[in-house]
Design a protein around this motif. Sequence first.
Motif, PDB file in Angstrom:
ATOM      1  N   PHE A 106      28.212   7.060 -34.099  1.00 37.12           N
ATOM      2  CA  PHE A 106      26.933   7.780 -34.036  1.00 37.12           C
ATOM      3  C   PHE A 106      27.191   9.270 -34.167  1.00 37.12           C
ATOM      4  O   PHE A 106      28.305   9.752 -33.935  1.00 37.12           O
ATOM      5  CB  PHE A 106      26.192   7.478 -32.745  1.00 37.12           C
ATOM      6  N   GLU A 107      26.135   9.969 -34.574  1.00 41.37           N
ATOM      7  CA  GLU A 107      26.262  11.414 -34.682  1.00 41.37           C
ATOM      8  C   GLU A 107      25.763  12.054 -33.406  1.00 41.37           C
ATOM      9  O   GLU A 107      25.019  11.449 -32.642  1.00 41.37           O
ATOM     10  CB  GLU A 107      25.438  11.901 -35.875  1.00 41.37           C
ATOM     11  N   ARG A 108      26.152  13.300 -33.242  1.00 41.96           N
ATOM     12  CA  ARG A 108      25.770  14.053 -32.057  1.00 41.96           C
ATOM     13  C   ARG A 108      24.252  13.986 -31.812  1.00 41.96           C
ATOM     14  O   ARG A 108      23.796  13.718 -30.716  1.00 41.96           O
ATOM     15  CB  ARG A 108      26.218  15.504 -32.271  1.00 41.96           C
ATOM     16  N   ARG A 109      23.504  14.194 -32.910  1.00 32.81           N
ATOM     17  CA  ARG A 109      22.048  14.238 -32.780  1.00 32.81           C
ATOM     18  C   ARG A 109      21.481  12.909 -32.291  1.00 32.81           C
ATOM     19  O   ARG A 109      20.605  12.867 -31.443  1.00 32.81           O
ATOM     20  CB  ARG A 109      21.440  14.574 -34.152  1.00 32.81           C
ATOM     21  N   ALA A 110      22.013  11.814 -32.859  1.00 35.64           N
ATOM     22  CA  ALA A 110      21.515  10.488 -32.474  1.00 35.64           C
ATOM     23  C   ALA A 110      21.805  10.223 -31.006  1.00 35.64           C
ATOM     24  O   ALA A 110      20.971   9.682 -30.265  1.00 35.64           O
ATOM     25  CB  ALA A 110      22.170   9.422 -33.343  1.00 35.64           C
ATOM     26  N   LEU A 111      22.982  10.634 -30.574  1.00 31.89           N
ATOM     27  CA  LEU A 111      23.364  10.437 -29.183  1.00 31.89           C
ATOM     28  C   LEU A 111      22.404  11.179 -28.260  1.00 31.89           C
ATOM     29  O   LEU A 111      21.826  10.616 -27.322  1.00 31.89           O
ATOM     30  CB  LEU A 111      24.798  10.957 -28.979  1.00 31.89           C
ATOM     31  N   LEU A 112      22.189  12.464 -28.560  1.00 29.99           N
ATOM     32  CA  LEU A 112      21.347  13.275 -27.680  1.00 29.99           C
ATOM     33  C   LEU A 112      19.897  12.787 -27.686  1.00 29.99           C
ATOM     34  O   LEU A 112      19.232  12.766 -26.648  1.00 29.99           O
ATOM     35  CB  LEU A 112      21.419  14.753 -28.087  1.00 29.99           C
ATOM     36  N   LEU A 113      19.452  12.340 -28.869  1.00 28.34           N
ATOM     37  CA  LEU A 113      18.075  11.841 -28.969  1.00 28.34           C
ATOM     38  C   LEU A 113      17.881  10.620 -28.085  1.00 28.34           C
ATOM     39  O   LEU A 113      16.916  10.518 -27.326  1.00 28.34           O
ATOM     40  CB  LEU A 113      17.771  11.451 -30.414  1.00 28.34           C
ATOM     41  N   ALA A 114      18.847   9.682 -28.189  1.00 29.67           N
ATOM     42  CA  ALA A 114      18.732   8.443 -27.411  1.00 29.67           C
ATOM     43  C   ALA A 114      18.699   8.767 -25.923  1.00 29.67           C
ATOM     44  O   ALA A 114      17.913   8.190 -25.158  1.00 29.67           O
ATOM     45  CB  ALA A 114      19.893   7.511 -27.728  1.00 29.67           C
ATOM     46  N   ILE A 115      19.527   9.706 -25.525  1.00 32.93           N
ATOM     47  CA  ILE A 115      19.598  10.040 -24.100  1.00 32.93           C
ATOM     48  C   ILE A 115      18.335  10.740 -23.619  1.00 32.93           C
ATOM     49  O   ILE A 115      17.758  10.395 -22.597  1.00 32.93           O
ATOM     50  CB  ILE A 115      20.866  10.876 -23.827  1.00 32.93           C
ATOM     51  N   GLU A 116      17.876  11.711 -24.426  1.00 35.24           N
ATOM     52  CA  GLU A 116      16.649  12.417 -24.036  1.00 35.24           C
ATOM     53  C   GLU A 116      15.471  11.461 -23.943  1.00 35.24           C
ATOM     54  O   GLU A 116      14.684  11.501 -23.011  1.00 35.24           O
ATOM     55  CB  GLU A 116      16.302  13.494 -25.073  1.00 35.24           C
ATOM     56  N   ARG A 117      15.379  10.575 -24.963  1.00 35.84           N
ATOM     57  CA  ARG A 117      14.250   9.643 -25.004  1.00 35.84           C
ATOM     58  C   ARG A 117      14.265   8.748 -23.766  1.00 35.84           C
ATOM     59  O   ARG A 117      13.263   8.557 -23.098  1.00 35.84           O
ATOM     60  CB  ARG A 117      14.363   8.795 -26.275  1.00 35.84           C
ATOM     61  N   THR A 118      15.449   8.235 -23.445  1.00 33.75           N
ATOM     62  CA  THR A 118      15.549   7.334 -22.301  1.00 33.75           C
ATOM     63  C   THR A 118      15.216   8.055 -21.007  1.00 33.75           C
ATOM     64  O   THR A 118      14.477   7.529 -20.167  1.00 33.75           O
ATOM     65  CB  THR A 118      16.970   6.754 -22.235  1.00 33.75           C
ATOM     66  N   LEU A 119      15.723   9.259 -20.845  1.00 36.75           N
ATOM     67  CA  LEU A 119      15.443   9.995 -19.614  1.00 36.75           C
ATOM     68  C   LEU A 119      13.957  10.339 -19.509  1.00 36.75           C
ATOM     69  O   LEU A 119      13.367  10.276 -18.443  1.00 36.75           O
ATOM     70  CB  LEU A 119      16.285  11.274 -19.555  1.00 36.75           C
ATOM     71  N   ARG A 120      13.355  10.675 -20.670  1.00 39.26           N
ATOM     72  CA  ARG A 120      11.933  11.038 -20.647  1.00 39.26           C
ATOM     73  C   ARG A 120      11.084   9.838 -20.253  1.00 39.26           C
ATOM     74  O   ARG A 120      10.192   9.931 -19.419  1.00 39.26           O
ATOM     75  CB  ARG A 120      11.507  11.579 -22.016  1.00 39.26           C
ATOM     76  N   THR A 121      11.397   8.686 -20.857  1.00 49.31           N
ATOM     77  CA  THR A 121      10.639   7.476 -20.515  1.00 49.31           C
ATOM     78  C   THR A 121      10.765   7.190 -19.028  1.00 49.31           C
ATOM     79  O   THR A 121       9.797   6.870 -18.356  1.00 49.31           O
ATOM     80  CB  THR A 121      11.180   6.268 -21.312  1.00 49.31           C
ATOM     81  N   ARG A 122      11.989   7.338 -18.522  1.00 46.93           N
ATOM     82  CA  ARG A 122      12.204   7.047 -17.105  1.00 46.93           C
ATOM     83  C   ARG A 122      11.398   7.993 -16.218  1.00 46.93           C
ATOM     84  O   ARG A 122      10.801   7.597 -15.230  1.00 46.93           O
ATOM     85  CB  ARG A 122      13.702   7.129 -16.797  1.00 46.93           C
ATOM     86  N   ARG A 123      11.359   9.260 -16.628  1.00 45.30           N
ATOM     87  CA  ARG A 123      10.589  10.214 -15.822  1.00 45.30           C
ATOM     88  C   ARG A 123       9.116   9.824 -15.803  1.00 45.30           C
ATOM     89  O   ARG A 123       8.455   9.902 -14.767  1.00 45.30           O
ATOM     90  CB  ARG A 123      10.754  11.637 -16.376  1.00 45.30           C
ATOM     91  N   LEU A 124       8.605   9.373 -16.948  1.00 45.64           N
ATOM     92  CA  LEU A 124       7.193   8.964 -17.008  1.00 45.64           C
ATOM     93  C   LEU A 124       6.942   7.765 -16.100  1.00 45.64           C
ATOM     94  O   LEU A 124       5.971   7.716 -15.361  1.00 45.64           O
ATOM     95  CB  LEU A 124       6.811   8.596 -18.444  1.00 45.64           C
ATOM     96  N   VAL A 125       7.863   6.795 -16.176  1.00 45.71           N
ATOM     97  CA  VAL A 125       7.706   5.597 -15.344  1.00 45.71           C
ATOM     98  C   VAL A 125       7.690   5.982 -13.875  1.00 45.71           C
ATOM     99  O   VAL A 125       6.872   5.508 -13.087  1.00 45.71           O
ATOM    100  CB  VAL A 125       8.861   4.601 -15.623  1.00 45.71           C
ATOM    101  N   GLU A 126       8.584   6.904 -13.512  1.00 45.00           N
ATOM    102  CA  GLU A 126       8.652   7.302 -12.108  1.00 45.00           C
ATOM    103  C   GLU A 126       7.415   8.063 -11.668  1.00 45.00           C
ATOM    104  O   GLU A 126       6.919   7.870 -10.562  1.00 45.00           O
ATOM    105  CB  GLU A 126       9.919   8.120 -11.846  1.00 45.00           C
ATOM    106  N   GLU A 127       6.924   8.908 -12.575  1.00 45.60           N
ATOM    107  CA  GLU A 127       5.711   9.649 -12.280  1.00 45.60           C
ATOM    108  C   GLU A 127       4.542   8.678 -12.048  1.00 45.60           C
ATOM    109  O   GLU A 127       3.780   8.826 -11.101  1.00 45.60           O
ATOM    110  CB  GLU A 127       5.411  10.597 -13.465  1.00 45.60           C
ATOM    111  N   ASN A 128       4.472   7.657 -12.906  1.00 45.96           N
ATOM    112  CA  ASN A 128       3.416   6.656 -12.753  1.00 45.96           C
ATOM    113  C   ASN A 128       3.531   5.930 -11.428  1.00 45.96           C
ATOM    114  O   ASN A 128       2.547   5.682 -10.755  1.00 45.96           O
ATOM    115  CB  ASN A 128       3.521   5.618 -13.862  1.00 45.96           C
TER     116      ASN A 128
END
Length: 455
Positions: A106-128
Motif C-alpha cells: 500500500f502507499e502512504r496515502r492509502a494507509l493514512l486514509l484507511a486509518i483516518e476513515r476508521t478513526l472518524r467512523t469510530r468517533r461518530l459511533v461513540e458520539e452517537n
Amino acid sequence: MSEERILLVEDDAAQRRIVSGILAAEGYIVTEAGGIAQAIDALCTAPVDLVLSDWKLPDGDGISLLAEVRRRSIEAPFVMVTAYGTIERAVEAIRTGADDYLTKPFERRALLLAIERTLRTRRLVEENRRLAEELEERDRLVDIIGRSPAMQDLFRRVEKLAGRDATVLLIGESGTGKELVARALHQLSPRRSGPFLAVNSAAVPDGLLESEFFGVERGAFTGADRSREGKFELARGGTLFLDEIGELPFTIQPKLLRAIQEARVTRVGGASEIVTDVRLIAATNRDLPAEIAAGRFRQDLYYRINVIQLRLPPLRERSEDIQLLVEHFAARAARRHGLRVTAFSPALLKRLFDYPWPGNVRELANVVERLVILSDEGRVSEGDLPDEMAGRPKEDGGFKLPPGGVSWIEHERSCLRQALELAGGNRARAARLLDLPYKAFLYRLEKHGIRASDS
Ligand SMILES: Nc1ncnc2c1ncn2[C@@H]1O[C@H](COP(=O)(O)OP(=O)(O)OP(=O)(O)O)[C@@H](O)[C@H]1O
Ligand SMILES: [Mg+2]
C-alpha cells in the motif's frame, strides 16, 4: 496533530519501521508488536485507539488476533492488512469484526486514509452512543417502578440509606434493576451534585482494571504517555459504583480493599498517596459467600463492602408489578418511536404474567418495546411475541391427527381462516402465526378462494 494511539502488529522489522515512521510523522503515537502474544500484552497494559495488523504473523494469523481482541471486550477499531490478491481474507476479516482492510503493498496515502476513515467512523459511533446514553439517563431519573410489597420495602430502605455514606451491596439477578437503585441512592443523597461513576469489572480487561480504579502516572509503562486519574479520583465528592464486583480478579482485590479501608489510592507507577472522597455502592448477581468458599473472592473485601445489603427480587417473584411495568415501558416506547400508546389485550397480559422472565425487567422492557414497534394501528398482537415466549409448538405442531383422520383441504382452510381471525385480518401477521412465508400464505388463500375480509 493527532494524539491517537495505534498498535502496529507486523513481524517484518523493516516493514514495521517504515509504517511506524509514516504514522509517527502524522502525530500518531505508535506501539509496535511483532506477533499475537506481544500485541495482546500491549493491549492489556495500555488502551489504544486503533489496531493495525498484518495477516501473516509468526504465532498465528490476523484473524486469531482479532478474535482474541474481541473476546477480551477490547473495542478498539481493527484494520487488517492482507497480501495483494487475497480478497477472501479481507472479507473474512470484516466478517470477524474488523473495521477495514488494506491490501499490500500500500502507499502512504492509502494507509493514512484507511486509518483516518476508521478513526472518524469510530468517533461518530461513540458520539452517537453518548447521545443515546444521555437520553437514557433522563429516563433513569424517573422513579423505579414497583407496587409489590418487596419493592415497597426496598423503596423505604433506599430512602433511609440514601442520606448515609455507608457502603451498600446490591444483589440480584441480571436485569432486576441494580444499577437503577444505585443511581437512585446517589440521586437521593447529599452527594447528588457530585459525579456518579461506574467501574464494571466484567467489561474492563483485567490488565487495565488497576489503572481504571487508581489512575496511572505518566511513564509507568510503555504506552502510558500521559498521567490519567482513576475512577476513585474522578468520583471525588460523588458516588463510585462497583458493578459486577463478583467478577473482580482475585489479584486486584487486596488493592481495592486497601483503597476502601484507607480512603487513599496510589496511581499505577506513582509514589504519593491521594485521599479519596467517594461513597461506594457495589453490585453483583453472584453468590459471594459461595465465591468465597470457592476461593475466588476475598472474605475481608466481602466484609468491607457488605455493610448494608439490598436484595432486588427477581420479576417472577413479584408478578403484581408486571402490569405497571408494561404500561410504563409501552408509554416510553411509544414516545420514543412516535407511535400511539397501545392497549394490551387481557390474553396478551396473561401471557406476560405467566412467563418466568429469566432476564427480569430488562427483558420485559425489550419485549414490550418490540410489541409496540410491531403494533398495528395501536393494537399489539400476541403473534409478535418473540419465539422463545410464543410457546409455539415447534416439531410436530402439537397437532394430533385423530384416529379417523381429517380432510386435509378442510383442515388447511380452517387454519387459514383462524389465523386471519386471530390476526384481526392482517395477512402478514396471519402468515407469521402459521410460520409461512407471506407469498406462500397468499398463494394458499387464493387456492381456497379466501379473501382477508371473509374471515
Ligand atoms: N423497577 C424498575 N422500574 C423501572 N425500570 C426498571 C426497574 N428495574 C429495572 N428497570 C430497567 O430495566 C433495565 C435493567 O436494569 P438495570 O440495568 O438496573 O439492571 P441490573 O440489575 O444492573 O442488571 P445487570 O446485572 O444485567 O447489569 C434498565 O433499563 C432499567 O431502567
Ligand atoms: Mg447492571
